[in-house]
Enzyme design. Sequence first.
Site, PDB file in Angstrom:
ATOM      1  N   CYS A 133       0.846  -1.196   0.000  1.00 32.56           N
ATOM      2  CA  CYS A 133       0.000   0.000   0.000  1.00 32.56           C
ATOM      3  C   CYS A 133       0.881   1.245   0.000  1.00 32.56           C
ATOM      4  O   CYS A 133       1.715   1.429   0.890  1.00 32.56           O
ATOM      5  CB  CYS A 133      -0.899  -0.024   1.235  1.00 32.56           C
ATOM      6  SG  CYS A 133      -1.888   1.458   1.422  1.00 32.56           S
ATOM      7  N   CYS A 135      -0.019   4.330   0.482  1.00 28.86           N
ATOM      8  CA  CYS A 135      -0.625   5.434   1.227  1.00 28.86           C
ATOM      9  C   CYS A 135      -0.267   5.423   2.704  1.00 28.86           C
ATOM     10  O   CYS A 135      -0.869   6.151   3.481  1.00 28.86           O
ATOM     11  CB  CYS A 135      -2.145   5.382   1.072  1.00 28.86           C
ATOM     12  SG  CYS A 135      -2.651   5.439  -0.650  1.00 28.86           S
ATOM     13  N   CYS A 152      -1.663  -5.010  -1.314  1.00 27.70           N
ATOM     14  CA  CYS A 152      -2.973  -4.781  -1.910  1.00 27.70           C
ATOM     15  C   CYS A 152      -3.527  -6.066  -2.538  1.00 27.70           C
ATOM     16  O   CYS A 152      -2.806  -6.734  -3.283  1.00 27.70           O
ATOM     17  CB  CYS A 152      -2.862  -3.691  -2.977  1.00 27.70           C
ATOM     18  SG  CYS A 152      -4.444  -3.120  -3.596  1.00 27.70           S
ATOM     19  N   CYS A 154      -5.273  -5.116   0.922  1.00 24.25           N
ATOM     20  CA  CYS A 154      -4.837  -5.278   2.302  1.00 24.25           C
ATOM     21  C   CYS A 154      -5.896  -6.037   3.106  1.00 24.25           C
ATOM     22  O   CYS A 154      -7.016  -6.235   2.651  1.00 24.25           O
ATOM     23  CB  CYS A 154      -4.539  -3.919   2.927  1.00 24.25           C
ATOM     24  SG  CYS A 154      -5.992  -2.858   3.029  1.00 24.25           S
ATOM     25  N   CYS A 163     -10.855   0.577   2.285  1.00 25.10           N
ATOM     26  CA  CYS A 163      -9.638   0.913   1.551  1.00 25.10           C
ATOM     27  C   CYS A 163      -9.156   2.296   1.988  1.00 25.10           C
ATOM     28  O   CYS A 163      -9.778   3.314   1.688  1.00 25.10           O
ATOM     29  CB  CYS A 163      -9.892   0.889   0.044  1.00 25.10           C
ATOM     30  SG  CYS A 163      -8.418   1.189  -0.935  1.00 25.10           S
TER      31      CYS A 163
END
Length: 195
Positions: A133, A135, A152, A154, A163
């Site tokens: 991920c 982010c 991903c 996750c 998400c």
Amino acid sequence: HWRRLSYSKKNMGPRALMVPAMAVSAVLFISFMSSRSLSMSISQKYGCTRASQVIRGRAPTFTRPKSSKRPFACFVKPPADAPPEEKALIAMTNFANRYNKVMGTTYCSDPSIAAVVIKGLAEHKVQLGAPLCPCRHYDDKQAEADAGFWNCPCVPMRERKECHCMLFLTDDNDFAGDETSITPEDVAKLISNIR
């Protein structure tokens, strides 16, 4: 069971077996056909390889229906001589499109968010060997990629459809858009201005 009962009586021969056997055959045939039509309608609706996956609550794999002669519009095959970054970008775009279709989610109403997240997933796929991920902040990215919790999709996405990146959004999310697919060309165009 019926055969044993029929033959155990002295006055009954094999003909006495025909009526119960035919009734059992008819019941079995009807139940088989109804379950087959249910399986066919589920597999056509969800596009999965086995309708029993949907019935049992397992995530189906998205495949092309037998009647369709064209591949999915969202699936793009990378060129053989493409660099690893481009191949990873195409692969992650294909994955995200397929996952949206299978899970019934959509991209954000702002397509640049999906493009940036897909780009980050592709970069991590090349650098770390897993679509970690993009982010989140990690002290050790390689250890997190090896652990797999934030790869991903996750664990929160798989278990609760949450998400953090806003890549896969459910209908009840205020930012959910209408699009379930994006092309690699759109991703490249949307991220070209971001550096």
